[in-house]
Design an enzyme around this catalytic site. Structure first.
Site, PDB file in Angstrom:
ATOM      1  N   SER A 225      83.390 110.068  65.482  1.00  0.00           N
ATOM      2  CA  SER A 225      81.939 109.852  65.520  1.00  0.00           C
ATOM      3  C   SER A 225      81.369 109.902  66.930  1.00  0.00           C
ATOM      4  O   SER A 225      80.155 110.027  67.079  1.00  0.00           O
ATOM      5  CB  SER A 225      81.588 108.498  64.904  1.00  0.00           C
ATOM      6  OG  SER A 225      81.990 108.461  63.564  1.00  0.00           O
ATOM      7  N   ASP A 284      78.747 100.777  69.188  1.00  0.00           N
ATOM      8  CA  ASP A 284      79.545 101.731  68.420  1.00  0.00           C
ATOM      9  C   ASP A 284      79.069 103.168  68.696  1.00  0.00           C
ATOM     10  O   ASP A 284      77.950 103.389  69.142  1.00  0.00           O
ATOM     11  CB  ASP A 284      79.444 101.395  66.930  1.00  0.00           C
ATOM     12  CG  ASP A 284      80.590 101.989  66.121  1.00  0.00           C
ATOM     13  OD1 ASP A 284      81.599 102.428  66.715  1.00  0.00           O
ATOM     14  OD2 ASP A 284      80.478 102.016  64.878  1.00  0.00           O
ATOM     15  N   THR A 286      77.898 105.982  67.285  1.00  0.00           N
ATOM     16  CA  THR A 286      76.678 106.709  66.915  1.00  0.00           C
ATOM     17  C   THR A 286      75.441 106.203  67.645  1.00  0.00           C
ATOM     18  O   THR A 286      74.699 107.011  68.209  1.00  0.00           O
ATOM     19  CB  THR A 286      76.508 106.701  65.388  1.00  0.00           C
ATOM     20  OG1 THR A 286      77.741 107.150  64.808  1.00  0.00           O
ATOM     21  CG2 THR A 286      75.380 107.607  64.941  1.00  0.00           C
ATOM     22  N   GLU A 439      70.850 104.750  61.966  1.00  0.00           N
ATOM     23  CA  GLU A 439      72.182 105.052  61.415  1.00  0.00           C
ATOM     24  C   GLU A 439      72.594 104.114  60.285  1.00  0.00           C
ATOM     25  O   GLU A 439      72.616 102.892  60.455  1.00  0.00           O
ATOM     26  CB  GLU A 439      73.250 104.939  62.522  1.00  0.00           C
ATOM     27  CG  GLU A 439      74.638 105.338  62.015  1.00  0.00           C
ATOM     28  CD  GLU A 439      75.819 104.718  62.752  1.00  0.00           C
ATOM     29  OE1 GLU A 439      75.633 103.724  63.479  1.00  0.00           O
ATOM     30  OE2 GLU A 439      76.930 105.237  62.579  1.00  0.00           O
ATOM     31  N   HIS A 448      86.252 104.461  55.024  1.00  0.00           N
ATOM     32  CA  HIS A 448      87.538 104.307  55.723  1.00  0.00           C
ATOM     33  C   HIS A 448      88.468 103.362  54.962  1.00  0.00           C
ATOM     34  O   HIS A 448      89.660 103.605  54.878  1.00  0.00           O
ATOM     35  CB  HIS A 448      87.328 103.778  57.144  1.00  0.00           C
ATOM     36  CG  HIS A 448      87.092 104.842  58.166  1.00  0.00           C
ATOM     37  ND1 HIS A 448      88.060 105.757  58.529  1.00  0.00           N
ATOM     38  CD2 HIS A 448      86.017 105.121  58.926  1.00  0.00           C
ATOM     39  CE1 HIS A 448      87.573 106.561  59.467  1.00  0.00           C
ATOM     40  NE2 HIS A 448      86.337 106.205  59.724  1.00  0.00           N
ATOM     41  N   ASP A 489      77.406 112.850  60.694  1.00  0.00           N
ATOM     42  CA  ASP A 489      78.137 113.295  61.884  1.00  0.00           C
ATOM     43  C   ASP A 489      79.450 113.974  61.506  1.00  0.00           C
ATOM     44  O   ASP A 489      80.033 114.702  62.298  1.00  0.00           O
ATOM     45  CB  ASP A 489      78.365 112.118  62.836  1.00  0.00           C
ATOM     46  CG  ASP A 489      78.954 110.903  62.134  1.00  0.00           C
ATOM     47  OD1 ASP A 489      79.008 110.872  60.884  1.00  0.00           O
ATOM     48  OD2 ASP A 489      79.363 109.969  62.848  1.00  0.00           O
ATOM     49  N   HIS A 615      88.699 110.822  58.737  1.00  0.00           N
ATOM     50  CA  HIS A 615      87.634 111.817  58.548  1.00  0.00           C
ATOM     51  C   HIS A 615      88.219 113.136  58.021  1.00  0.00           C
ATOM     52  O   HIS A 615      89.400 113.390  58.172  1.00  0.00           O
ATOM     53  CB  HIS A 615      86.923 112.091  59.878  1.00  0.00           C
ATOM     54  CG  HIS A 615      86.281 110.878  60.465  1.00  0.00           C
ATOM     55  ND1 HIS A 615      85.721 110.853  61.705  1.00  0.00           N
ATOM     56  CD2 HIS A 615      86.114 109.625  59.944  1.00  0.00           C
ATOM     57  CE1 HIS A 615      85.225 109.650  61.955  1.00  0.00           C
ATOM     58  NE2 HIS A 615      85.457 108.893  60.910  1.00  0.00           N
TER      59      HIS A 615
END
Ligand SMILES: *[C@@H]1O[C@H](CO)[C@@H](O)[C@H](O)[C@H]1NC(C)=O
Ligand SMILES: *[C@@H]1O[C@H](CO)[C@@H](O)[C@H](O)[C@H]1NC(C)=O
Ligand SMILES: *[C@@H]1O[C@H](CO)[C@@H](O)[C@H](O)[C@H]1NC(C)=O
Ligand SMILES: *[C@@H]1O[C@H](CO)[C@@H](O)[C@H](O)[C@H]1NC(C)=O
Ligand SMILES: *[C@@H]1O[C@H](CO)[C@@H](O)[C@H](O)[C@H]1NC(C)=O
Ligand SMILES: *[C@@H]1O[C@H](CO)[C@@H](O)[C@H](O)[C@H]1NC(C)=O
Ligand SMILES: *[C@@H]1O[C@H](CO)[C@@H](O)[C@H](O)[C@H]1NC(C)=O
Ligand SMILES: *[C@@H]1O[C@H](CO)[C@@H](O)[C@H](O)[C@H]1NC(C)=O
Ligand SMILES: [Zn+2]
Length: 663
Positions: A225, A284, A286, A439, A448, A489, A615
């Protein structure tokens, strides 16, 4: 002849084994001369950036060269296509930078890693800081080392000028990790269907334009990300864990060559207001990639300092600080071990003129005309499902943003934060307009941990926030002036393949019998999530499921997962932990024995050191509404999202340096 051929074949094989595979010496530098930005990079006219040159001399390993002594007398030139090559000092009218030297090591493959047999590389380097290319066209940069024995070239493209502003405001929603498959599943959970026809749709379904973006990193086809956000915000690809820089090989996490981001450009060119909202902690990837320039996304403390003060250790263009900044992550604000230099960043923001809100009530009351910081908990915000359907789960947290050992319970959601940010940005931006990034972070975070319900709940919260944003802009008279983009993303390999009869599954004794509870094709039936349960209130309102815990649930899975156990039911007592480390080994994950006890085991597909899913490769959707919406149809790279937004905001000024100053 034969033996010579086979020797060559072995050499070629040895070389390809180390080039651009699992481990790379420096991903953007297949040869021993590195130019950063590397070959094939694009630039906005006038966008500021640094240029680093590195000359590598591998001391041992398969690429050993010049006894490990790097050429310190390398030369560099730049030429506009069709023009004469010039030295960088004359082309950019800048001083010759000092020579830097360092050493780094890397593993050539997994065998070398197992044997802890690292290859050592000595480096000589120079960095030209804060330059820009103003005229559109192609440029060729050449690095010549070892008396011309190693020549590296990079072709850069400066895109066309875009000096006219077509949109006053831009709101960029990022559903972190959100794919078309997830949107499809969220729609099934929340909207009623009659005989195959939906009776209502998601807000996203009503967007007039949709495109696809490819999310690959500069040197790996699966992204994280950090660099994917950085590509969306700067038009420059980067390396996993890096943001706002091209990753170099030096040990310093902050000296890498930087590129100017959208908020730095906006502040410099138009003086607009800007903000960021996230359901993650604010440091974080993003949210922080708007302002971060680092090789490591994990430098959380320093990155919050960069969010407030900009890059202070090098002369660099300043974003002026966010006008609205809302999310979680109190750890980097409370003074202590996890804040930058132990400082109190609530106090630092307050001193810089920010209102500071630590709960939903105080956020709603915060002034619309002052800069606003809102930090509502430690770590990530609890997800929509826990805040709205299972609120008892909030009480067991110790995430109070003031640092008390208590639970944060007066929490805003993505919608409340986004709407408040619009009030502040609209007022502060005035005629100069604003940029907001909002976001939905836990679509990714909950995918995840294979908690599909919590991920899809947050996706529906994003859709709800987009719907409310459109209504708010209409009320403010700004809808026609605002470009709204909703994208992701990167993705995760999630999809739904049928239903599962939770009652039948629980009644079976063996894993193989339990799998018979999964209904595929005709046996998948219809969604039960949209059917109201008499006497049960999920308190969730329109556009969310009426029943999160039906007998027949969606059966879903991931392309990449650790060992885990599925019963497909909503987890009522808080977010899921699919895998736990066995015994004392912290890097050897098995099925969490406490998770979904009545389900069946699904064996993992990724290394046993991974506790979570990862991902995936998929392209992700881009939805557009407003001025310039037509630009966003088709399939393109993630960096193009930046260039399209920049075109719409008139950020590509080239030599027209009068623009912006007059405003
Ligand atoms: C280390 O790697 C080199 C090749 O890169 C090899 O020649 C050497 O045997 C390896 N040493 C060990 C201890 O594995
Ligand atoms: C390279 O040299 C270092 C010592 O400087 C050694 O530890 C390492 O194993 C060597 N690597 C290879 C691939 O030979
Ligand atoms: C900036 O420089 C100071 C002084 O050298 C140093 O203490 C600090 O860690 C640096 N900060 C970053 C983010 O590199
Ligand atoms: C919210 O924050 C305000 C201001 O810090 C405080 O006075 C109030 O007690 C808080 N409310 C709750 C419910 O925690
Ligand atoms: C902020 O603006 C909104 C209108 O968009 C208004 O309803 C609200 O009362 C304002 N808040 C404050 C504290 O002025
Ligand atoms: C929470 O912490 C703040 C500051 O650390 C303190 O002023 C406040 O009294 C504490 N509140 C409670 C309920 O302990
Ligand atoms: C499958 O998962 C179970 C539970 O974690 C584990 O005991 C078993 O070793 C796994 N099998 C393989 C082939 O990894
Ligand atoms: C330069 O900017 C001014 C002011 O916005 C504008 O009128 C003019 O057309 C621009 N010129 C070019 C070549 O883009
Ligand atoms: Zn992400």
């Amino acid at each position: 002849m034969l033996s010579k051929l086979s020797t060559l074949a072995i050499l070629a094989g040895a070389f390809s084994a180390v080039s651009a595979q699992t481990f790379q010496r420096l991903g953007t530098c297949p040869d021993l001369g590195c130019i950063l930005p590397p070959d094939q990079q694009d630039f906005l006219p006038g966008q500021q950036f640094d240029i680093r040159f590195e000359v590598h001399a591998p001391k041992n390993g398969s690429e050993t060269y010049n006894s490990g002594v790097p050429d310190e007398k390398f030369t560099v030139t730049i030429a506009k296509e069709g023009g004469a090559a010039k030295s960088l000092t004359s082309f950019f009218n800048t001083a010759e930078p000092a020579l830097e030297k360092w050493t780094f090591s890397w593993y050539e493959d997994l065998f070398a890693q197992d044997a802890k047999n690292a290859s050592v590389v000595n480096v000589a380097s120079k960095i030209y800081r804060r330059v820009a290319l103003y005229e559109p066209g192609n440029y060729v940069v050449t690095l010549s080392a070892y008396n011309g024995a190693k020549v590296t070239k990079a072709t850069w493209t400066v895109r066309p000028l875009a000096a006219a502003k077509k949109a006053k405001n831009v709101i960029l929603f990022i559903g972190d990790g959100m794919t078309t498959n997830m949107i499809t599943a969220a729609r099934l959970l929340s909207h009623k269907m009659v005989n195959g026809k939906y009776q209502s749709l998601l807000q996203l379904d009503k967007f007039p334009v949709i495109g696809h973006q490819m999310s690959h990193s500069i040197d790996s086809f699966i992204t994280d990300s950090a660099n994917s956000a950085s590509a969306l915000y700067s038009g420059h690809k980067s390396t996993v864990n890096a943001m706002g820089v091209y990753a170099d090989s030096s040990p310093d996490l902050f000296d890498d060559p930087k590129v100017e981001t959208i908020v730095e450009l906006l502040k410099r060119i138009w003086g607009s207001a800007w903000g960021a909202v996230s359901t993650a902690f604010l440091a974080d990837a993003t949210p922080i990639a708007l302002t971060a320039h680092t090789r490591s996304r994990y430098a959380y403390g320093p990155l919050i300092d960069q969010a407030l003060h900009g890059v202070t250790n090098y002369s660099w263009t300043n974003h002026g600080g966010p006008d609205a900044y809302f999310g979680g992550g109190a750890e980097q604000f409370l003074p202590g071990a996890t804040s930058y230099q132990g400082k109190d960043y609530y106090a630092a923001f307050a001193k810089a003129g920010y209102t500071v809100s630590l709960n939903k009530t105080s956020l709603a009351q915060a002034s619309n005309s002052s800069r606003a910081l809102g930090v509502f908990c430690k770590s990530n915000l609890p997800v929509w499902l826990d805040r709205n359907v299972f609120p008892e789960n909030l009480k067991s947290n110790t995430n109070d943003p003031a640092g008390n050992k208590s639970a944060a319970t007066d929490l805003p959601g993505l919608k409340e934060m986004t709407l408040k940010a619009i009030d502040v940005l609209h007022q502060r931006g005035g005629d100069k307009g604003f940029f907001l990034m909002s976001e939905a972070a836990s679509i990714d975070k909950q995918m995840h941990v294979l908690d599909y319900d919590r991920a899809l709940g947050d996706l529906l919260e994003l859709d709800d926030a987009v719907q409310a944003t459109i209504a708010k802009l209409k009320a403010l008279g700004e809808l026609e002036n605002t470009l709204i983009i909703v994208t992701a993303d990167h993705g995760h390999g999630f999809d739904v393949f049928g239903n599962a009869d939770t009652k039948y599954m629980a009644a079976q004794a063996t894993d193989r019998k339990k799998r018979a509870a999964v209904g595929t094709y005709a046996n998948s039936g219809l969604s039960e999530y949209t059917i109201e349960v008499p006497g049960v209130s999920y308190g969730t309102g329109a556009n969310f499921p009426m029943n999160w815990d039906p007998r027949y649930v969606i059966a879903a899975g991931m392309g990449a997962n650790p060992d885990h156990r599925e019963n497909y039911r909503v987890k009522k007592d808080g977010p899921r932990t699919p895998a736990t480390a066995s015994g004392g080994a912290s890097d050897d994950y098995y099925v969490n024995p406490a998770d979904n006890r009545d389900g069946f085991v699904v064996n993992g597909t990724i290394p046993t050191s991974e506790s979570q899913g990862v991902h995936s490769l998929t392209d992700v959707p881009v939805y557009a509404l407003g001025p310039c919406q037509g630009e966003f149809g088709g399939t393109y790279s993630n960096i193009d999202v930046f260039y399209k937004i920049a075109e719409c905001l008139g950020l590509g000024h080239g030599t027209n340096k009068t623009v912006g100053c007059s405003k």
